[in-house]
Write a protein that holds these residues in place. Structure first.
Motif, short mmCIF file in Angstrom:
data_model
loop_
_atom_site.label_atom_id
_atom_site.label_comp_id
_atom_site.label_asym_id
_atom_site.label_seq_id
_atom_site.Cartn_x
_atom_site.Cartn_y
_atom_site.Cartn_z
N ASN A 1 -14.02 -32.71 36.40
CA ASN A 1 -14.86 -33.97 36.96
C ASN A 1 -14.09 -34.67 38.10
N ASN B 1 -22.48 -29.26 47.85
CA ASN B 1 -21.66 -29.74 46.85
C ASN B 1 -20.92 -28.46 46.16
N PHE C 1 -19.00 -37.36 43.04
CA PHE C 1 -20.07 -37.94 42.37
C PHE C 1 -19.87 -37.80 40.79
N ASP C 2 -20.28 -38.89 40.03
CA ASP C 2 -20.06 -38.83 38.59
C ASP C 2 -21.17 -38.12 38.22
N THR D 1 -24.75 -37.34 36.46
CA THR D 1 -25.81 -38.25 35.99
C THR D 1 -26.07 -38.10 34.62
N ASN E 1 -21.08 -41.49 48.57
CA ASN E 1 -21.78 -42.70 47.98
C ASN E 1 -22.60 -42.84 46.68
N SER E 2 -22.86 -41.56 46.33
CA SER E 2 -23.52 -41.13 45.16
C SER E 2 -25.27 -41.32 45.39
N THR E 3 -25.61 -41.11 46.62
CA THR E 3 -26.92 -41.33 47.07
C THR E 3 -27.56 -39.92 47.30
N ILE F 1 -26.65 -34.79 46.42
CA ILE F 1 -26.13 -36.05 46.12
C ILE F 1 -25.03 -36.04 47.12
N TYR F 2 -25.04 -37.26 47.87
CA TYR F 2 -23.52 -37.32 48.78
C TYR F 2 -22.46 -37.69 48.06
N PRO F 3 -21.32 -37.20 47.92
CA PRO F 3 -20.22 -37.40 46.96
C PRO F 3 -19.71 -38.80 47.26
#
Length: 162
Positions: free
Chosen positions: A33, A83, A38-39, A41, A66-68, A62-64
């Motif tokens: 990880n 990703n 990104f973490d 979900t 900012n996690s959006t 998901i954008y690493p």
């Protein structure tokens, strides 16, 4: 082909980084990880390695940074594949080391052509170079997303970090 070159530029800097597993089981399965990604979900990891095989979990767009989520449609599908490619690169693999893809989508009619376009951008126009792929339409994905792509990669043990 232009997208492929743009996609790979940021990956080049990652190739020299040493990625260490977050955990290695007594049987030798390593769990990864990366802290600069990104973490997850939920209660799952982004990738694992057993022997010469790297398994990348279902990636979403998901954008690493900012996690959006990327915008719905082609940008989100590209980001999901990016990703997966970025994670593979972190352990020394590239897209040509992909031995199998599984894609889950909520709308085969709408998103399958976009998925095909992204794969052609990444792997090129030579159909002989495409990894085997299964694409499945499902009723629903995590957080009502449109697509997930998971990949299995061959990475000789000597090439893996960890």
């Amino acid at each position: 082909m232009r997208f492929q070159a743009i996609l790979l530029l940021p990956l080049l800097g990652l190739s020299s980084a040493r990625l260490e597993p977050n955990y290695t089981s007594s049987s030798g399965v390593s769990i990864f990880n990366p802290s600069d990604f990104f973490d997850p979900t939920g209660p799952w990891s982004l990738m694992s390695q057993a022997g010469d095989t790297l398994y990348i979990a279902g990636m979403r767009g998901i954008y690493p940074s900012n996690s959006t989520l990327a915008p719905v449609g082609l940008p989100r599908i590209r980001q999901a594949f990016q990703n997966m490619a970025t994670l593979a690169e972190m352990v020394g693999a590239d897209l040509n080391a992909c031995v199998r893809l599984v894609v889950y989508t909520t709308d085969m009619y709408r998103y399958r052509p976009m998925c095909n376009d992204v794969q052609i951008e990444l792997w090129g126009a030579d159909a002989n170079k495409y990894p085997p792929r299964t694409i499945i339409e499902v009723d629903r994905l995590n957080q009502d997303d449109i697509l997930e792509v998971e990949g299995t990669f061959y990475v000789p043990r000597a090439g893996l970090c960890g």
